[in-house]
Design a protein around this motif. Structure first.
Motif, mmCIF file in Angstrom:
data_model
loop_
_atom_site.group_PDB
_atom_site.id
_atom_site.type_symbol
_atom_site.label_atom_id
_atom_site.label_comp_id
_atom_site.label_asym_id
_atom_site.label_seq_id
_atom_site.Cartn_x
_atom_site.Cartn_y
_atom_site.Cartn_z
ATOM 1 N N PHE A 163 62.017 38.571 152.126
ATOM 2 C CA PHE A 163 61.022 39.668 151.826
ATOM 3 C C PHE A 163 61.884 40.975 151.155
ATOM 4 O O PHE A 163 61.015 41.320 150.180
ATOM 5 C CB PHE A 163 60.739 40.114 153.476
ATOM 6 C CG PHE A 163 59.745 41.317 153.110
ATOM 7 C CD1 PHE A 163 58.352 41.040 152.659
ATOM 8 C CD2 PHE A 163 59.947 42.825 153.641
ATOM 9 C CE1 PHE A 163 57.546 41.961 152.709
ATOM 10 C CE2 PHE A 163 59.256 43.712 153.358
ATOM 11 C CZ PHE A 163 57.815 43.436 152.936
ATOM 12 N N LYS B 31 63.995 40.513 148.872
ATOM 13 C CA LYS B 31 63.891 39.918 147.289
ATOM 14 C C LYS B 31 62.234 39.936 146.700
ATOM 15 O O LYS B 31 62.016 40.533 145.698
ATOM 16 C CB LYS B 31 64.225 38.376 147.169
ATOM 17 C CG LYS B 31 65.666 38.215 147.351
ATOM 18 C CD LYS B 31 66.230 36.646 147.446
ATOM 19 C CE LYS B 31 66.053 36.302 146.228
ATOM 20 N NZ LYS B 31 67.111 36.567 145.182
ATOM 21 N N LEU B 32 61.314 40.014 147.751
ATOM 22 C CA LEU B 32 60.069 39.967 147.349
ATOM 23 C C LEU B 32 59.735 41.414 146.874
ATOM 24 O O LEU B 32 58.694 41.764 145.949
ATOM 25 C CB LEU B 32 59.102 39.544 148.406
ATOM 26 C CG LEU B 32 58.794 37.920 148.455
ATOM 27 C CD1 LEU B 32 57.944 37.755 149.814
ATOM 28 C CD2 LEU B 32 58.298 37.322 147.085
ATOM 29 N N PRO C 122 55.010 44.568 148.115
ATOM 30 C CA PRO C 122 54.326 43.444 148.636
ATOM 31 C C PRO C 122 52.904 43.732 149.356
ATOM 32 O O PRO C 122 53.063 44.761 150.223
ATOM 33 C CB PRO C 122 55.109 42.448 149.581
ATOM 34 C CG PRO C 122 56.519 43.129 149.223
ATOM 35 C CD PRO C 122 56.225 44.378 148.724
ATOM 36 N N TRP D 50 48.612 31.911 148.252
ATOM 37 C CA TRP D 50 49.387 32.686 149.099
ATOM 38 C C TRP D 50 48.523 32.940 150.368
ATOM 39 O O TRP D 50 47.242 33.109 150.121
ATOM 40 C CB TRP D 50 49.812 33.823 148.384
ATOM 41 C CG TRP D 50 50.626 34.187 147.298
ATOM 42 C CD1 TRP D 50 50.211 34.464 146.019
ATOM 43 C CD2 TRP D 50 51.734 33.337 147.185
ATOM 44 N NE1 TRP D 50 51.189 34.231 145.167
ATOM 45 C CE2 TRP D 50 52.359 33.606 145.546
ATOM 46 C CE3 TRP D 50 52.681 32.671 147.952
ATOM 47 C CZ2 TRP D 50 53.485 33.003 145.068
ATOM 48 C CZ3 TRP D 50 53.712 32.128 147.301
ATOM 49 C CH2 TRP D 50 54.191 32.222 146.087
ATOM 50 N N THR E 131 49.830 38.533 145.707
ATOM 51 C CA THR E 131 51.239 38.288 145.624
ATOM 52 C C THR E 131 51.783 37.966 147.035
ATOM 53 O O THR E 131 51.024 38.310 148.001
ATOM 54 C CB THR E 131 52.022 39.330 145.100
ATOM 55 O OG1 THR E 131 51.875 40.357 145.605
ATOM 56 C CG2 THR E 131 51.837 39.504 143.703
ATOM 57 N N PRO E 132 53.014 37.322 147.227
ATOM 58 C CA PRO E 132 53.425 37.032 148.540
ATOM 59 C C PRO E 132 53.623 38.322 149.370
ATOM 60 O O PRO E 132 54.053 39.250 149.065
ATOM 61 C CB PRO E 132 54.762 36.156 148.382
ATOM 62 C CG PRO E 132 54.692 35.809 146.880
ATOM 63 C CD PRO E 132 54.081 36.783 146.270
ATOM 64 N N ALA F 52 56.841 34.896 153.457
ATOM 65 C CA ALA F 52 58.436 35.146 153.808
ATOM 66 C C ALA F 52 58.644 34.411 155.049
ATOM 67 O O ALA F 52 59.555 33.854 155.249
ATOM 68 C CB ALA F 52 59.084 36.398 153.585
ATOM 69 N N LEU G 131 57.222 29.564 146.298
ATOM 70 C CA LEU G 131 57.931 30.795 146.563
ATOM 71 C C LEU G 131 59.520 30.559 146.253
ATOM 72 O O LEU G 131 60.167 31.633 146.009
ATOM 73 C CB LEU G 131 57.676 30.781 148.138
ATOM 74 C CG LEU G 131 58.147 32.573 148.587
ATOM 75 C CD1 LEU G 131 57.772 33.530 147.828
ATOM 76 C CD2 LEU G 131 57.625 32.458 150.051
ATOM 77 N N LEU H 121 61.778 33.209 144.116
ATOM 78 C CA LEU H 121 62.951 33.992 144.626
ATOM 79 C C LEU H 121 64.281 33.581 144.176
ATOM 80 O O LEU H 121 65.125 34.534 143.901
ATOM 81 C CB LEU H 121 62.728 33.860 145.998
ATOM 82 C CG LEU H 121 61.575 34.505 146.794
ATOM 83 C CD1 LEU H 121 61.805 34.512 148.226
ATOM 84 C CD2 LEU H 121 61.279 35.941 146.364
#
Length: 328
Positions: free
Chosen positions: A78, A80-81, A135, A246, A252-253, A258, A310, A314
């Motif tokens: 998360f 990184k997201l 996010p 998703w 987006t995620p 995550a 994903l 990432l």
């Protein structure tokens, strides 16, 4: 006429006995603050980047590879997201100020700074505050309903497989036992302790806990895995309804993506057949306890596709992500 003695004042229900009260008055209880991190942790913290402490190996931490612990991997993904730049260092629950991983130490603004650790309960807000992207948020009502699938049946299957299934004893040793001690006796005691703790968690949350006698409870392994199968199917169905690929149709995620990834990655990487084959007979799957196969079988493969998409987002190929695909 005899006179009655005056009635004694009623005792309070929670009244402390006088000798104990006198002791407490002399030596009052004192609640200490959370333990400070050791100086070496502060010195290891970068002045350029925050440091996320997770279950990992020295080599994987240096590469920035995914943690082998679901809770740690969820927040690693998360962050990184959210676009947070950070480094990771291996750690243990005993080294955490809160008694649990992960936690993050913000970057030091000056050599003498000692930043306070951010526990996992505050990592969501931290990511939104310091990340370069936001996010999408998910409705709490929908999130709670599907999060329960991860928190109970899927987590229970992970606990059952990793901590209680002899097939994964080597994996358990690699992750948690061998790094903890070189003593044969200590390793044996720790292995037993972790197995028992996993059993208690499964029995506490169920399904899978069946009373056998008044003094004992047994884990129904088939019930644990069948509940996980149903949970995976529900997640695959939810994902199949999304036009974006998703969860919940987000562009987006989200944090839920995550959370799912944290389990599907570990199960596919460490608990699936070497050739990635999907067994057709359900009974054989339950006998082999290969959770990665259950992920692949769910729906029409939505969860495996979600994981791959994903992971590449990432840990793109040009970052050396192929080095992360370690098998047990």
């Amino acid at each position: 006429m005899a006179t009655t003695a005056a009635a004694a004042p009623p005792r309070k229900w929670m009244q402390v006995p006088r000798p104990l009260q006198k002791l407490f008055d002399t030596f009052p209880l004192l609640a200490y603050d959370v333990n400070a991190l050791p100086a070496r942790a502060q010195s290891a913290t970068s002045g350029d980047l925050p440091t996320l402490y997770v279950f990992s190996t020295d080599e994987d931490a240096l590469l920035g590879a995914p943690s082998f612990n679901p809770s740690c991997l969820k927040w690693q993904a998360f962050l990184k997201l959210a676009g947070v730049k950070f480094q990771i260092l291996p750690s243990t629950n005993h080294a955490s100020p809160t008694g649990a991983l992960p936690f993050i130490l913000p970057k030091r603004l000056a050599p003498t700074d000692a930043p306070s650790p951010i526990p996992s309960s505050k990592l969501h807000d931290y990511a939104l505050k310091y990340g370069t992207s936001n996010p999408p948020e998910v409705s709490a009502l929908r999130l709670d309903a599907y999060q329960a699938l991860l928190d109970v049946p899927i987590r229970n299957a992970w606990l059952q497989a990793l901590y209680r299934d002899p097939e994964y004893t080597d994996l358990l040793d690699r992750f948690y036992i061998t790094p903890a001690s070189s003593s044969f006796w200590v390793r044996g005691a720790l292995r037993h302790q972790l197995c028992r703790a996993a059993e208690v968690e499964i029995l506490k949350t169920g399904p899978g806990g069946a009373a056998s006698t008044a003094l004992s409870l047994l884990v129904d392994e088939d019930a644990v895995y069948r509940a996980a199968v149903n949970a995976f199917e529900a997640l695959a169905t939810l994902l199949s309804e999304s036009k974006t690929g998703w969860f919940f149709g987000a562009e987006t995620p989200t944090i839920f993506d995550a959370s799912v990834f944290a389990y599907t990655h570990l199960m596919l990487q460490y608990m699936s057949d070497a050739k990635g084959e999907v067994e057709e007979d359900e009974g054989s799957i339950f006998r082999s306890r290969r959770l990665g196969n259950l992920v692949r079988r769910a729906g029409s493969g939505e969860l495996e596709k979600h994981y791959s998409r994903l992971f590449e987002l990432l840990w793109p190929a040009d970052s050396g992500a192929d080095l992360f695909n370690h098998k047990a």
